[in-house]
Design a protein around this motif. Structure first.
Motif, short mmCIF file in Angstrom:
data_model
loop_
_atom_site.label_atom_id
_atom_site.label_comp_id
_atom_site.label_asym_id
_atom_site.label_seq_id
_atom_site.Cartn_x
_atom_site.Cartn_y
_atom_site.Cartn_z
N HIS A 111 -22.92 -49.25 38.10
CA HIS A 111 -24.09 -50.11 37.91
C HIS A 111 -23.99 -51.37 38.78
CE1 HIS A 111 -27.66 -51.42 35.78
NE2 HIS A 111 -27.10 -52.62 35.61
N ALA A 112 -22.79 -51.92 38.90
CA ALA A 112 -22.61 -53.13 39.71
C ALA A 112 -23.02 -52.90 41.16
CB ALA A 112 -21.16 -53.59 39.63
N LEU A 113 -22.82 -51.68 41.65
CA LEU A 113 -23.20 -51.36 43.03
C LEU A 113 -24.70 -51.45 43.26
CD1 LEU A 113 -20.84 -48.31 43.75
CD2 LEU A 113 -20.65 -50.62 44.70
N SER A 114 -25.47 -51.41 42.18
CA SER A 114 -26.93 -51.45 42.32
C SER A 114 -27.50 -52.85 42.09
CB SER A 114 -27.56 -50.48 41.31
OG SER A 114 -27.40 -50.96 39.98
N LEU A 115 -26.64 -53.85 41.92
CA LEU A 115 -27.10 -55.17 41.47
C LEU A 115 -27.21 -56.20 42.59
CD1 LEU A 115 -25.15 -55.46 38.10
CD2 LEU A 115 -27.57 -54.89 38.45
N ASN A 116 -27.17 -55.79 43.83
CA ASN A 116 -27.31 -56.73 44.94
C ASN A 116 -26.25 -57.84 44.89
OD1 ASN A 116 -28.45 -57.86 47.29
ND2 ASN A 116 -29.78 -59.22 46.09
N VAL A 117 -25.00 -57.42 44.65
CA VAL A 117 -23.89 -58.37 44.65
C VAL A 117 -23.12 -58.24 45.95
CG1 VAL A 117 -23.69 -58.36 42.14
CG2 VAL A 117 -22.30 -56.76 43.49
N ARG A 118 -22.37 -59.28 46.29
CA ARG A 118 -21.55 -59.27 47.51
C ARG A 118 -20.10 -58.97 47.20
NH1 ARG A 118 -19.36 -58.40 51.48
NH2 ARG A 118 -19.31 -59.53 53.44
N ILE A 119 -19.68 -59.30 45.98
CA ILE A 119 -18.29 -59.10 45.56
C ILE A 119 -18.28 -58.49 44.17
CG2 ILE A 119 -16.10 -60.24 44.99
CD1 ILE A 119 -16.90 -62.45 46.98
N ILE A 120 -17.36 -57.54 43.95
CA ILE A 120 -17.12 -56.98 42.62
C ILE A 120 -15.67 -57.30 42.27
CG2 ILE A 120 -16.94 -54.88 41.24
CD1 ILE A 120 -19.14 -53.65 42.93
N ASN A 121 -15.49 -58.05 41.19
CA ASN A 121 -14.15 -58.46 40.77
C ASN A 121 -13.71 -57.65 39.55
OD1 ASN A 121 -11.99 -60.85 40.96
ND2 ASN A 121 -12.37 -60.39 38.81
N LEU A 122 -12.52 -57.04 39.66
CA LEU A 122 -11.96 -56.27 38.56
C LEU A 122 -10.56 -56.80 38.26
CD1 LEU A 122 -13.35 -53.93 40.75
CD2 LEU A 122 -13.29 -52.72 38.57
N SER A 123 -10.47 -57.75 37.34
CA SER A 123 -9.17 -58.25 36.91
C SER A 123 -8.66 -57.37 35.78
CB SER A 123 -9.28 -59.71 36.47
OG SER A 123 -9.58 -60.53 37.56
N ARG A 132 -9.52 -40.90 41.66
CA ARG A 132 -10.47 -40.28 42.59
C ARG A 132 -11.89 -40.82 42.43
NH1 ARG A 132 -10.82 -36.21 46.40
NH2 ARG A 132 -12.79 -36.62 47.45
N PRO A 133 -12.45 -40.86 41.19
CA PRO A 133 -13.80 -41.44 41.09
C PRO A 133 -13.84 -42.92 41.45
CG PRO A 133 -12.92 -40.91 38.91
CD PRO A 133 -12.02 -40.28 39.90
N LEU A 134 -12.77 -43.67 41.17
CA LEU A 134 -12.73 -45.07 41.59
C LEU A 134 -12.67 -45.18 43.11
CD1 LEU A 134 -10.36 -46.60 38.91
CD2 LEU A 134 -12.75 -47.23 39.30
N CYS A 138 -15.26 -47.22 45.43
CA CYS A 138 -14.79 -48.22 46.40
C CYS A 138 -15.27 -47.89 47.80
CB CYS A 138 -13.27 -48.33 46.36
SG CYS A 138 -12.63 -49.20 44.92
N GLU A 139 -15.29 -46.60 48.14
CA GLU A 139 -15.80 -46.17 49.45
C GLU A 139 -17.29 -46.50 49.57
OE1 GLU A 139 -14.52 -44.89 52.12
OE2 GLU A 139 -12.46 -44.43 51.53
N GLU A 140 -18.02 -46.26 48.49
CA GLU A 140 -19.45 -46.57 48.51
C GLU A 140 -19.67 -48.07 48.66
OE1 GLU A 140 -23.46 -46.09 45.73
OE2 GLU A 140 -21.64 -44.96 45.24
N ALA A 141 -18.86 -48.87 47.96
CA ALA A 141 -18.96 -50.33 48.09
C ALA A 141 -18.68 -50.75 49.52
CB ALA A 141 -17.97 -50.99 47.13
N TYR A 142 -17.67 -50.17 50.13
CA TYR A 142 -17.31 -50.50 51.51
C TYR A 142 -18.48 -50.23 52.46
CZ TYR A 142 -14.91 -50.21 56.01
OH TYR A 142 -14.54 -50.38 57.33
N ARG A 143 -19.13 -49.09 52.28
CA ARG A 143 -20.24 -48.74 53.16
C ARG A 143 -21.48 -49.61 52.90
NH1 ARG A 143 -19.26 -44.15 55.95
NH2 ARG A 143 -17.42 -42.94 55.31
N SER A 167 -6.95 -48.40 49.32
CA SER A 167 -7.04 -49.18 50.55
C SER A 167 -8.41 -49.84 50.72
CB SER A 167 -6.75 -48.29 51.77
OG SER A 167 -7.67 -47.21 51.85
N THR A 168 -9.42 -49.35 50.02
CA THR A 168 -10.76 -49.93 50.13
C THR A 168 -11.00 -51.03 49.11
OG1 THR A 168 -11.45 -47.94 48.93
CG2 THR A 168 -12.01 -48.06 51.26
N ALA A 169 -9.94 -51.45 48.42
CA ALA A 169 -10.02 -52.61 47.53
C ALA A 169 -9.02 -53.66 47.99
CB ALA A 169 -9.71 -52.20 46.08
N ILE A 170 -9.37 -54.93 47.83
CA ILE A 170 -8.43 -56.02 48.08
C ILE A 170 -7.62 -56.20 46.81
CG2 ILE A 170 -8.20 -58.49 48.53
CD1 ILE A 170 -10.75 -58.32 50.17
#
Length: 215
Positions: A111-123, A132-134, A138-143, A167-170
């Motif tokens: 859902h966060a990927l659809s919210l016009n955000v620039r950063i997604i933080n997962l603490s 695998r689904p994560l 993350c790949e979708e977020a990167y693109r 690798s696609t997450a900081i």
């Protein structure tokens, strides 16, 4: 505005125009947006709910005391402190005692990927069962040019936590630094950065502050 026009505008005016504002989705236990550190900073709120065998994100109210465990409010207050012009989008995926299932995390992330955000933080960290689904998310977020920041697991099990190992997450670990906004780079994968996480003063739900230690 074009880049040249932006560079010719005084910085204070840019801030006034909110051209530097960045929307940050905080996937956590919810955020008490009534706290004085967060008033006016939380622009949207959502919570993941089970609906039969499915999980969906429902719209919540802002402002509200929506934190289920106290963790998300602290994280959001750190975002607000180090990024004064951030606009926080609260996505609650954890329940009481900071516990939550992988499917709830995936639903909130999606859902966060659809919210016009620039950063997604997962603490937070999930197990390798959901690697695998994560990774796909993350790949979708990167693109989509969305930055995913994830913490290493505080108490490592068989893994260091996902999506931090991807690798696609900081990925970030807890270290002692002189300043809250300082970071240190780690050349050996998979955890790339260390940030100050010892005895950090964060906002507490209901008002006031508390010291926390962790990634």
């Amino acid at each position: 505005m074009r880049l040249r026009e932006i560079l010719e505008v005084p910085f204070d005016e840019l801030r006034a125009r909110q051209l530097l504002a960045v929307r940050v989705a905080v996937l956590d236990s919810g955020v008490d947006s009534t706290h004085e550190d967060l008033q006016g900073r939380v622009v949207e709120a959502y919570h993941v709910e089970a609906q039969g065998d499915d999980w969906r994100c429902e719209r919540g109210d802002v402002p509200s005391a929506a934190d289920m465990a106290g963790h998300g409010t602290g994280v959001a207050s750190l975002v607000a402190k180090v990024a004064p012009n951030a606009r926080i989008v609260d996505v609650r995926v954890l329940g009481k005692n900071n516990l939550g299932g992988g499917q709830a995390l995936l639903a909130g992330f999606r859902h966060a990927l659809s919210l016009n955000v620039r950063i997604i933080n997962l603490s937070l960290a999930s197990t390798d069962r959901f690697a695998r689904p994560l990774q796909d998310l993350c790949e979708e977020a990167y693109r989509r040019n969305i930055v995913v920041v994830a913490s290493k697991r505080n108490m490592p099990l068989t893994d260091l936590g996902y999506p931090a190992e991807l690798s696609t997450a900081i990925s970030v670990d807890c270290v002692v630094m002189a300043a809250l906004i300082s970071v240190t780079y780690r050349p050996d994968p998979p955890i790339e950065f260390g940030a100050h996480g010892e005895g950090v003063l964060v906002a507490a739900p209901g008002g006031g502050w508390v010291q926390r230690t962790g990634t």
